[in-house]
Design a protein around this motif. Structure first.
Motif, PDB file in Angstrom:
ATOM      1  N   MET A   1       0.842  -1.190   0.000  1.00  0.00           N
ATOM      2  CA  MET A   1       0.000   0.000   0.000  1.00  0.00           C
ATOM      3  C   MET A   1       0.881   1.245   0.000  1.00  0.00           C
ATOM      4  SD  MET A   1      -3.314  -0.543   0.146  1.00  0.00           S
ATOM      5  CE  MET A   1      -4.038   0.826   0.997  1.00  0.00           C
ATOM      6  N   ALA A   2       0.582   2.154  -0.912  1.00  0.00           N
ATOM      7  CA  ALA A   2       1.342   3.397  -0.990  1.00  0.00           C
ATOM      8  C   ALA A   2       1.014   4.281   0.209  1.00  0.00           C
ATOM      9  CB  ALA A   2       0.999   4.105  -2.288  1.00  0.00           C
ATOM     10  N   ALA A   3       1.729   5.408   0.300  1.00  0.00           N
ATOM     11  CA  ALA A   3       1.520   6.353   1.403  1.00  0.00           C
ATOM     12  C   ALA A   3       0.067   6.812   1.448  1.00  0.00           C
ATOM     13  CB  ALA A   3       2.428   7.555   1.194  1.00  0.00           C
ATOM     14  N   PRO A   4      -0.576   6.707   2.607  1.00  0.00           N
ATOM     15  CA  PRO A   4      -1.983   7.121   2.672  1.00  0.00           C
ATOM     16  C   PRO A   4      -2.163   8.636   2.581  1.00  0.00           C
ATOM     17  CG  PRO A   4      -1.278   6.235   4.788  1.00  0.00           C
ATOM     18  CD  PRO A   4      -0.116   6.110   3.860  1.00  0.00           C
ATOM     19  N   LEU A   5      -3.203   9.035   1.875  1.00  0.00           N
ATOM     20  CA  LEU A   5      -3.597  10.446   1.796  1.00  0.00           C
ATOM     21  C   LEU A   5      -4.760  10.659   2.754  1.00  0.00           C
ATOM     22  CD1 LEU A   5      -3.637  10.984  -2.079  1.00  0.00           C
ATOM     23  CD2 LEU A   5      -2.031  11.999  -0.484  1.00  0.00           C
ATOM     24  N   ARG A   6      -4.819  11.849   3.365  1.00  0.00           N
ATOM     25  CA  ARG A   6      -5.963  12.167   4.228  1.00  0.00           C
ATOM     26  C   ARG A   6      -6.549  13.491   3.781  1.00  0.00           C
ATOM     27  NH1 ARG A   6      -2.766  10.275   9.226  1.00  0.00           N
ATOM     28  NH2 ARG A   6      -2.829   8.041   8.839  1.00  0.00           N
ATOM     29  N   ILE A   7      -7.818  13.691   4.150  1.00  0.00           N
ATOM     30  CA  ILE A   7      -8.517  14.909   3.735  1.00  0.00           C
ATOM     31  C   ILE A   7      -9.427  15.372   4.872  1.00  0.00           C
ATOM     32  CG2 ILE A   7     -10.611  13.834   2.758  1.00  0.00           C
ATOM     33  CD1 ILE A   7     -10.237  15.697   0.295  1.00  0.00           C
ATOM     34  N   GLN A   8      -9.720  16.657   4.886  1.00  0.00           N
ATOM     35  CA  GLN A   8     -10.669  17.219   5.857  1.00  0.00           C
ATOM     36  C   GLN A   8     -11.991  16.444   5.767  1.00  0.00           C
ATOM     37  OE1 GLN A   8     -10.592  21.508   5.815  1.00  0.00           O
ATOM     38  NE2 GLN A   8     -12.805  21.609   6.106  1.00  0.00           N
ATOM     39  N   SER A   9     -12.541  16.065   6.932  1.00  0.00           N
ATOM     40  CA  SER A   9     -13.695  15.142   6.905  1.00  0.00           C
ATOM     41  C   SER A   9     -14.925  15.714   6.190  1.00  0.00           C
ATOM     42  CB  SER A   9     -14.066  14.719   8.328  1.00  0.00           C
ATOM     43  OG  SER A   9     -14.453  15.846   9.081  1.00  0.00           O
ATOM     44  N   ASP A  10     -15.098  17.049   6.237  1.00  0.00           N
ATOM     45  CA  ASP A  10     -16.284  17.643   5.589  1.00  0.00           C
ATOM     46  C   ASP A  10     -15.908  18.366   4.290  1.00  0.00           C
ATOM     47  OD1 ASP A  10     -14.854  19.716   6.679  1.00  0.00           O
ATOM     48  OD2 ASP A  10     -16.581  20.740   7.570  1.00  0.00           O
ATOM     49  N   TRP A  11     -14.928  17.803   3.568  1.00  0.00           N
ATOM     50  CA  TRP A  11     -14.413  18.455   2.352  1.00  0.00           C
ATOM     51  C   TRP A  11     -15.512  18.781   1.328  1.00  0.00           C
ATOM     52  CZ3 TRP A  11     -15.292  16.048  -2.281  1.00  0.00           C
ATOM     53  CH2 TRP A  11     -15.649  14.693  -2.218  1.00  0.00           C
ATOM     54  N   ALA A  12     -16.507  17.902   1.207  1.00  0.00           N
ATOM     55  CA  ALA A  12     -17.534  18.111   0.171  1.00  0.00           C
ATOM     56  C   ALA A  12     -18.339  19.389   0.442  1.00  0.00           C
ATOM     57  CB  ALA A  12     -18.452  16.896   0.077  1.00  0.00           C
TER      58      ALA A  12
ATOM     59  N   LEU B   1      -5.448  18.839   3.142  1.00  0.00           N
ATOM     60  CA  LEU B   1      -5.094  17.565   2.524  1.00  0.00           C
ATOM     61  C   LEU B   1      -3.707  17.204   3.044  1.00  0.00           C
ATOM     62  CD1 LEU B   1      -6.144  15.864   0.035  1.00  0.00           C
ATOM     63  CD2 LEU B   1      -4.713  17.339  -1.359  1.00  0.00           C
ATOM     64  N   SER B   2      -3.434  15.911   3.263  1.00  0.00           N
ATOM     65  CA  SER B   2      -2.081  15.548   3.688  1.00  0.00           C
ATOM     66  C   SER B   2      -1.699  14.172   3.164  1.00  0.00           C
ATOM     67  CB  SER B   2      -1.976  15.578   5.217  1.00  0.00           C
ATOM     68  OG  SER B   2      -2.908  14.697   5.791  1.00  0.00           O
ATOM     69  N   CYS B   3      -0.389  13.936   3.092  1.00  0.00           N
ATOM     70  CA  CYS B   3       0.140  12.654   2.624  1.00  0.00           C
ATOM     71  C   CYS B   3       1.135  12.167   3.657  1.00  0.00           C
ATOM     72  CB  CYS B   3       0.813  12.850   1.269  1.00  0.00           C
ATOM     73  SG  CYS B   3       1.573  11.341   0.638  1.00  0.00           S
TER      74      CYS B   3
ATOM     75  N   GLY C   1       7.814   6.502   7.497  1.00  0.00           N
ATOM     76  CA  GLY C   1       9.215   6.793   7.802  1.00  0.00           C
ATOM     77  C   GLY C   1       9.740   8.096   7.221  1.00  0.00           C
ATOM     78  N   LYS C   2       8.852   8.910   6.624  1.00  0.00           N
ATOM     79  CA  LYS C   2       9.285  10.200   6.061  1.00  0.00           C
ATOM     80  C   LYS C   2       8.372  11.297   6.588  1.00  0.00           C
ATOM     81  CE  LYS C   2       9.707   8.617   1.517  1.00  0.00           C
ATOM     82  NZ  LYS C   2       9.816   8.951   0.097  1.00  0.00           N
ATOM     83  N   PRO C   3       8.801  12.562   6.486  1.00  0.00           N
ATOM     84  CA  PRO C   3       7.928  13.643   6.965  1.00  0.00           C
ATOM     85  C   PRO C   3       6.631  13.702   6.153  1.00  0.00           C
ATOM     86  CG  PRO C   3      10.145  14.477   6.441  1.00  0.00           C
ATOM     87  CD  PRO C   3      10.095  13.063   5.984  1.00  0.00           C
ATOM     88  N   SER C   4       5.535  14.044   6.830  1.00  0.00           N
ATOM     89  CA  SER C   4       4.251  14.178   6.142  1.00  0.00           C
ATOM     90  C   SER C   4       4.245  15.419   5.270  1.00  0.00           C
ATOM     91  CB  SER C   4       3.118  14.271   7.162  1.00  0.00           C
ATOM     92  OG  SER C   4       3.067  13.078   7.914  1.00  0.00           O
ATOM     93  N   LEU C   5       3.451  15.375   4.204  1.00  0.00           N
ATOM     94  CA  LEU C   5       3.304  16.521   3.306  1.00  0.00           C
ATOM     95  C   LEU C   5       1.913  17.106   3.510  1.00  0.00           C
ATOM     96  CD1 LEU C   5       4.613  14.572   0.202  1.00  0.00           C
ATOM     97  CD2 LEU C   5       5.904  16.316   1.441  1.00  0.00           C
ATOM     98  N   TYR C   6       1.829  18.429   3.589  1.00  0.00           N
ATOM     99  CA  TYR C   6       0.537  19.065   3.836  1.00  0.00           C
ATOM    100  C   TYR C   6       0.180  20.005   2.704  1.00  0.00           C
ATOM    101  CZ  TYR C   6       1.152  17.156   8.477  1.00  0.00           C
ATOM    102  OH  TYR C   6       1.344  16.300   9.519  1.00  0.00           O
TER     103      TYR C   6
ATOM    104  N   SER D   1      -4.027  13.108  -6.269  1.00  0.00           N
ATOM    105  CA  SER D   1      -2.759  12.379  -6.193  1.00  0.00           C
ATOM    106  C   SER D   1      -1.644  13.255  -5.652  1.00  0.00           C
ATOM    107  CB  SER D   1      -2.387  11.799  -7.560  1.00  0.00           C
ATOM    108  OG  SER D   1      -2.375  12.816  -8.517  1.00  0.00           O
ATOM    109  N   CYS D   2      -0.615  12.572  -5.154  1.00  0.00           N
ATOM    110  CA  CYS D   2       0.598  13.233  -4.672  1.00  0.00           C
ATOM    111  C   CYS D   2       1.739  12.638  -5.495  1.00  0.00           C
ATOM    112  CB  CYS D   2       0.772  12.944  -3.180  1.00  0.00           C
ATOM    113  SG  CYS D   2       2.320  13.575  -2.511  1.00  0.00           S
ATOM    114  N   PRO D   3       2.086  13.271  -6.637  1.00  0.00           N
ATOM    115  CA  PRO D   3       3.056  12.679  -7.564  1.00  0.00           C
ATOM    116  C   PRO D   3       4.413  12.353  -6.933  1.00  0.00           C
ATOM    117  CG  PRO D   3       1.960  14.576  -8.566  1.00  0.00           C
ATOM    118  CD  PRO D   3       1.553  14.560  -7.134  1.00  0.00           C
ATOM    119  N   LYS D   4       4.854  13.191  -6.014  1.00  0.00           N
ATOM    120  CA  LYS D   4       6.165  12.981  -5.391  1.00  0.00           C
ATOM    121  C   LYS D   4       6.227  11.603  -4.711  1.00  0.00           C
ATOM    122  CE  LYS D   4       9.392  14.848  -2.020  1.00  0.00           C
ATOM    123  NZ  LYS D   4       9.330  15.227  -0.618  1.00  0.00           N
TER     124      LYS D   4
END
Length: 394
Positions: free
Chosen positions: A1-12, A24-26, A30-35, A70-73
């Motif tokens: 499984m690739a790095a999980p992405l998360r999103i604000q719960s009420d995004w819609a 949004l975050s990735c 073992g690496k720093p999260s991306l926001y 997606s998070c291309p990086k």
């Protein structure tokens, strides 16, 4: 499984208004999260927002109830689904379990307010209240007919109910601790229960009688699953002739998710061991994916996929770890599974999709159980809400 992405719960809701934003975050292991963030640039004529992503994220596709980002990086992407309908009036407190009838018409759910209710799956309209357990109801499910419900409670009792008139038609006594999970064998002449008292029992529904203790493991049994075994698996032979009241137990495996970090598999009819796997923490839930593949989830966030046929059963086929939150439910779904966790995440994994489908809406509140009917997925959560998601063609 690739790095999980998360999103604000009420995004819609957030992205429905002009210049509305959602975070949004990735989280690569073992690496720093991306926001990052998503911003609504306006609403199209079709009612679908025009959304752009901040640096490092890309919006691939958006509809009224779904967004694929997606998070291309990190070479990862997720499709986030907002609930199609939310039923807020069925229970007032945390909802611990739910199920949908085989025809898709009815739902049953139990809550920490002590109630168990049957409702119309299409609109959440209350149909029946099932009263009779003392203390909390831990688990509830429909029999394959869709007309009868099986429940297990902290009062160490199993009960069978008519979904049509809410009468309790049978009560099974014998466990010495709360019942944590149940499984139905075949069409339901027999059922299995797992309890805090460390035993799994087989019951004869027609006579409300216990047909035997299938396992006594000295540790709480948090989850049980019954599945048809592939014919290459040696299930062993019963030591004594099975009762003629045992129906449909042959060529079946029983899986037990145990509090003592053990996942136990045995022949349902033979009661003989098939394997014992030791995990990283307490096992909370388990399910069969096929006649030889199974899944089990732990308190520390691991999903183990195991192959019963492989001689090296100590080595999982794969381990999925998305966060340290407890796995609360696992459900076989199409060519994959649906999992829910204690941090509010609930996701669908399919063999032919290289991304997960995330069912959003719960904001850090545990999602205790998931049920499906055709392309609809229902979840129940500590926030007291039942959510229904509509999967378009996957």
């Amino acid at each position: 499984m690739a790095a999980p992405l998360r999103i604000q719960s009420d995004w819609a809701q957030a992205l429905r208004k002009d210049e509305g934003e959602a975070w949004l975050s990735c989280h690569p292991p073992g690496k720093p999260s991306l926001y990052g963030s998503l911003t609504c640039q306006g609403i199209g004529l079709d009612g679908i927002p025009e959304v752009t992503a901040s640096e490092g994220f890309v919006v691939n596709e958006i509809n009224k109830k779904s967004i694929h980002v997606s998070c291309p990086k990190e070479n990862t992407s997720s499709k986030f689904l907002a609930p199609y309908t939310i039923f807020s009036r069925i229970h007032t407190k945390s909802i611990t379990c739910l199920d949908i009838s085989s025809g898709g018409g009815l739902g049953v759910s139990s809550s920490s307010d002590g109630s168990m209710k049957i409702w119309q799956a299409s609109n959440g309209e209350l149909r029946r209240v099932l009263e009779g357990h003392v203390f909390d109801v831990n688990c509830c499910r429909f029999f394959p007919s869709g007309l009868v419900v099986l429940s297990g409670g902290m009062d160490a009792q199993l009960k069978i109910w008519s979904a049509e008139d809410a009468t309790c038609v049978a009560t099974f006594k014998g466990h010495k601790g709360g019942i944590l999970d149940t499984a139905i064998v075949d069409r339901g002449r027999n059922v299995v229960s797992g309890s805090r008292d460390g035993t799994a029992r087989l019951w004869d529904c027609g006579r409300s009688a216990c047909l035997g203790v299938l396992a006594d493991c000295g540790s709480s049994i948090n989850g049980v699953a019954v599945g048809a075994a592939d014919n290459s698996i040696n299930l062993g032979s019963p030591e004594q002739m099975p009762s003629e009241r045992e129906v449909g137990t042959e060529a079946k495996m029983l899986l037990l998710a145990r509090e003592d970090k053990k996942l136990q598999c045995l022949g349902l009819q033979s009661r003989q061991p098939v394997f014992l796997f030791i995990g990283s923490d307490a096992f909370n839930c388990c399910t069969f994916l096929s006649g030889f593949l199974l899944l089990a989830g732990t308190q520390d966030g691991n999903i183990y996929q195991l192959d019963v046929r492989s001689p090296s059963r100590r080595t999982p086929v794969r381990v999925i770890h998305r966060s340290g939150a407890p796995l609360l439910s696992l459900l076989n779904f199409r060519d994959g599974f649906i999992a829910s966790q204690g941090d509010g995440s609930c996701f669908v994994v399919q063999q032919d999709l290289d991304y997960a489908i995330e069912l959003t809406g719960a904001d850090c509140d545990p999602v205790y159980k998931v049920a499906t009917w055709e392309k609809q997925i229902y979840t129940c959560c500590r926030d007291g809400l039942l959510r229904r998601y509509q999967l378009s063609d996957l």
